[in-house]
Design a protein around this motif. Sequence first.
Motif, short mmCIF file in Angstrom:
data_model
loop_
_atom_site.label_atom_id
_atom_site.label_comp_id
_atom_site.label_asym_id
_atom_site.label_seq_id
_atom_site.Cartn_x
_atom_site.Cartn_y
_atom_site.Cartn_z
N ARG A 38 4.79 -13.10 11.48
CA ARG A 38 4.35 -14.50 11.57
C ARG A 38 4.94 -15.36 10.46
NH1 ARG A 38 -0.01 -11.35 12.16
NH2 ARG A 38 -0.58 -11.70 9.99
N GLU A 39 4.98 -14.84 9.23
CA GLU A 39 5.45 -15.65 8.12
C GLU A 39 6.11 -14.75 7.07
OE1 GLU A 39 2.26 -17.49 6.02
OE2 GLU A 39 0.85 -15.86 6.43
N ALA A 40 7.02 -15.35 6.30
CA ALA A 40 7.73 -14.61 5.25
C ALA A 40 6.86 -14.60 3.99
CB ALA A 40 9.09 -15.25 4.98
N ARG A 41 5.73 -13.90 4.06
CA ARG A 41 4.76 -13.88 2.96
C ARG A 41 4.68 -12.48 2.36
NH1 ARG A 41 -0.24 -12.08 2.13
NH2 ARG A 41 -0.40 -11.29 4.27
N PRO A 42 4.90 -12.34 1.06
CA PRO A 42 4.76 -11.01 0.46
C PRO A 42 3.29 -10.62 0.31
CG PRO A 42 5.27 -12.64 -1.24
CD PRO A 42 5.34 -13.36 0.09
N TRP A 43 3.02 -9.33 0.32
CA TRP A 43 1.68 -8.86 0.04
C TRP A 43 1.43 -8.96 -1.47
CZ3 TRP A 43 4.24 -7.28 4.31
CH2 TRP A 43 3.52 -7.17 5.50
N GLY A 44 0.22 -9.38 -1.85
CA GLY A 44 -0.11 -9.55 -3.26
C GLY A 44 -0.31 -8.23 -3.97
N PRO A 45 -0.33 -8.26 -5.31
CA PRO A 45 -0.49 -7.00 -6.09
C PRO A 45 -1.77 -6.25 -5.75
CG PRO A 45 0.22 -8.82 -7.50
CD PRO A 45 -0.11 -9.42 -6.18
N VAL A 46 -2.88 -6.99 -5.55
CA VAL A 46 -4.14 -6.32 -5.22
C VAL A 46 -4.02 -5.60 -3.88
CG1 VAL A 46 -6.57 -6.71 -4.66
CG2 VAL A 46 -5.53 -7.93 -6.58
N GLU A 47 -3.42 -6.29 -2.88
CA GLU A 47 -3.26 -5.69 -1.57
C GLU A 47 -2.36 -4.45 -1.63
OE1 GLU A 47 -3.29 -9.14 1.69
OE2 GLU A 47 -1.88 -9.54 0.08
N VAL A 48 -1.24 -4.56 -2.37
CA VAL A 48 -0.31 -3.43 -2.47
C VAL A 48 -0.99 -2.24 -3.12
CG1 VAL A 48 1.85 -2.64 -3.48
CG2 VAL A 48 1.72 -4.91 -2.45
N ASN A 49 -1.77 -2.48 -4.18
CA ASN A 49 -2.44 -1.37 -4.87
C ASN A 49 -3.45 -0.67 -3.95
OD1 ASN A 49 -1.05 -1.77 -7.24
ND2 ASN A 49 -2.59 -3.12 -8.14
N LEU A 50 -4.22 -1.47 -3.20
CA LEU A 50 -5.22 -0.86 -2.33
C LEU A 50 -4.58 -0.12 -1.16
CD1 LEU A 50 -7.83 -3.75 -2.37
CD2 LEU A 50 -8.07 -1.51 -3.43
N LEU A 51 -3.51 -0.70 -0.57
CA LEU A 51 -2.81 -0.01 0.51
C LEU A 51 -2.12 1.25 -0.01
CD1 LEU A 51 -1.26 -3.08 2.38
CD2 LEU A 51 -3.14 -1.62 3.16
N SER A 52 -1.64 1.21 -1.24
CA SER A 52 -1.03 2.42 -1.83
C SER A 52 -2.07 3.52 -1.97
CB SER A 52 -0.41 2.09 -3.19
OG SER A 52 0.65 1.17 -3.06
N GLY A 53 -3.32 3.11 -2.26
CA GLY A 53 -4.40 4.11 -2.33
C GLY A 53 -4.62 4.78 -1.00
N ALA A 54 -4.56 4.01 0.09
CA ALA A 54 -4.70 4.59 1.43
C ALA A 54 -3.54 5.52 1.73
CB ALA A 54 -4.78 3.47 2.47
N ALA A 55 -2.31 5.13 1.32
CA ALA A 55 -1.15 6.00 1.53
C ALA A 55 -1.31 7.31 0.76
CB ALA A 55 0.13 5.27 1.12
N SER A 56 -1.87 7.24 -0.43
CA SER A 56 -2.09 8.46 -1.22
C SER A 56 -3.10 9.38 -0.53
CB SER A 56 -2.58 8.10 -2.62
OG SER A 56 -1.61 7.33 -3.30
N ALA A 57 -4.16 8.77 0.05
CA ALA A 57 -5.14 9.59 0.78
C ALA A 57 -4.49 10.28 1.98
CB ALA A 57 -6.29 8.70 1.24
N LEU A 58 -3.63 9.57 2.67
CA LEU A 58 -2.93 10.17 3.81
C LEU A 58 -1.99 11.28 3.34
CD1 LEU A 58 -2.24 10.23 6.81
CD2 LEU A 58 -0.62 8.36 6.41
N SER A 59 -1.31 11.07 2.22
CA SER A 59 -0.42 12.11 1.68
C SER A 59 -1.21 13.37 1.34
CB SER A 59 0.29 11.58 0.43
OG SER A 59 1.11 10.48 0.75
N LEU A 60 -2.40 13.20 0.73
CA LEU A 60 -3.22 14.36 0.36
C LEU A 60 -3.67 15.12 1.60
CD1 LEU A 60 -4.65 15.94 -1.87
CD2 LEU A 60 -6.59 14.35 -1.66
#
Length: 725
Positions: free
Chosen positions: A310-332
């Motif tokens: 929809r738009e050329a909008r980057p994800w903010g630092p808070v969003e990236v950190n929380l999504l990275s946490g979900a990726a870590s849970a999936l990796s585990l």
Amino acid sequence: MADEQRGAGRDDAPGPVPEPCTGECEAHSSRALPASPPGVSVEAQRARILDDLMQDVVFQLDTHGRLTHVSKPWERLTGMLVGSWLGRPLVDVFVPEDQERARALLESAATQRSLAPREELRIEAAEGRGMRWVALSARALPAAPGEVVGTLADVTARRRAEEAVTTRERYLEVMVEVQRRMMPHERPQDLYSAVVEPLGRVSAASRVYVFEMHRGPDGNLLASQRAEWCEAGVPPNLEDPEMHGLPLLEALHPEQSGRLMRGLPVQALPRGFTEMLAPVLEGQGVKSVLLLPLHVHGQLFGVIGFDNCREARPWGPVEVNLLSGAASALSLALEQRTDNALRVRTESTLRRTEAGVHLLIEAFPDPVMVHVGDGVLLSVNPALVQYLGYRDASELAGRHVLDLVRPEDRDAARLHLGQAMEGQRSARAVEMPLMRRDGEVVVADLVTLAVVVDGAPARVTVARDFTERKRTQAQLMLTDRMASMGMLAAGIAHELNNPLAYVLSNLDYLHGTVGPRSRPLSHDELVECRQVLDDAREGAERMRQIVRQLRVFSRVDDGKEDAVDVHRVLDSVTQMAASTVRARAKLVKEYGEVPPVQGNEGKLFQVFLNLVINAAQAIEEGHSESNEIRLTSYLDDGGRVVVAVRDTGHGIPPEHLRRIFDPFFTTKASGLGTGLGLSICDTIINGMGGHISVESSVGAGTTFRVALNVAPPAPSKGAAGRPDA
């Protein structure tokens, strides 16, 4: 209330501004207020000082809502000079979505004596400051009906803090749900599908997907898509063959690949990726991308990606950190699955896939051959056996692919197979004559792609009979030629009529001059008759050239290719299209020193005539002096001859560029185009081994570039007559 407090502040303010201190106060002179110019009243001094001290913007509007006064904090808030906004409507500073609310508040304030309700609205600040949130307060000026005074208070920090808290709470709810799904007693069989949907919804992504890394037949690290979630209206990519066996790390910049390998996120706009990946993302309508690595036992196991369409909008630092946490849970969770179970599932899937490939090849309606090594036939399907006139597949197994090709075509076939062996994707379709068992030659379209058969790398070549397609192409080319001739008919008649008129006129003059007469012609009369004959001959030559051009245009069906002078073709095209171009633009030729090209003169004539007519139709009539169509030729770095056709017309919108060579796609008005011209141009040029490309900017014009192969040097007479040693 805010206005009353500010008014009270002015009433309670101290009297005259103190004189600058001297003596021991000199050490503090840098902090002293500058002296006011002589004659400035105390009230004016007080107002100026308060303007400097206030954080909020104070403004006054006339009865039309235009700024008549605005305080200095305006420049700090908006990044725009006060002077440039005096006399302009205040509502113009707000973003378009908030302007109606601002207008309603100001109109309400102008008609009532009390303070209007406060509104929090957005403005787009200048100098790259981005969007700011302001609280707009206003009330009527009692002494001047219809005029309004008010304030703009910057509340950006508070709004951002509130949004950050809301975002964090929303993400944490989803993260808890994802963690719950990853727990051993809850863990589903398909881990990916359990997480992509909630992560997609919370991140406001258009598409969320998971790629797994694996090794290709040659040992290279590849990535294949395993799961996907798309919001409504976004097309899925899971079934796209291009999304399987993708050299993902090679498709990224080295620093981006390095970040994924180190477990760090990567996000960018499509243009921030490599030339290999950027067009793919743009073709899928992606505006921004976030990639999070999945590490299993310390190795990069895969990537979870988020696309914003929809738009050329980057994800903010808070969003990236929380999504990275979900990726870590999936990796585990992936780590906790046993390596043996993963290997068993993978091997089982591979066996089922290979069995499916065998069944698919056998049942495929088009001729198919599977070959290994440098081209040794491993198996063929019944359709190929019948197509080439053999009795059984065993007659072909073990033979070389090149045995099915005529000796004079084997170099081209070898090149096609080499491209398929070097690349990870299918080789470009190529037209190739094949020899049947009885010696008859059939023409087929060959497409070769890489597969794995019985655990070993192999190549599959599909041969599609070209006869019907060639007949259809010939009909479409004839349709396009007829359409071009229809548009040029009046111009051609005009071009023939002009020289024909003065040829007939000159012959009439000669007939009257050299007819029965009482005396012989004088010397001057003979000279004049010779001049008249020369003019008539010149007119006849012009008509001969036009007839020759029409004959060249009519020989497009002749498939013979030889050395062609592109400048001669371009000159014929410009003469043929002169009447169409003349009323719209100047035609400029900028020829370089180029050798002859390998091709068909009639087909090249059709291509360039199409491009020149399109260029002319992109320019409105009546402005020929300010517009031009420029024909340029040169040699590129690869040794190809390039012909560029550039116009100064209205240009092609970006959303149409991707489809510009599609059959029956046209942006012209009804009756002005069939939608076949550029598609046929692309087919003709590709058939000659060339390439056609387009660049365009709306309002600035369009450039088509045609790259053609240089014709091989003609063999010398001595070489032609010398027998082989």
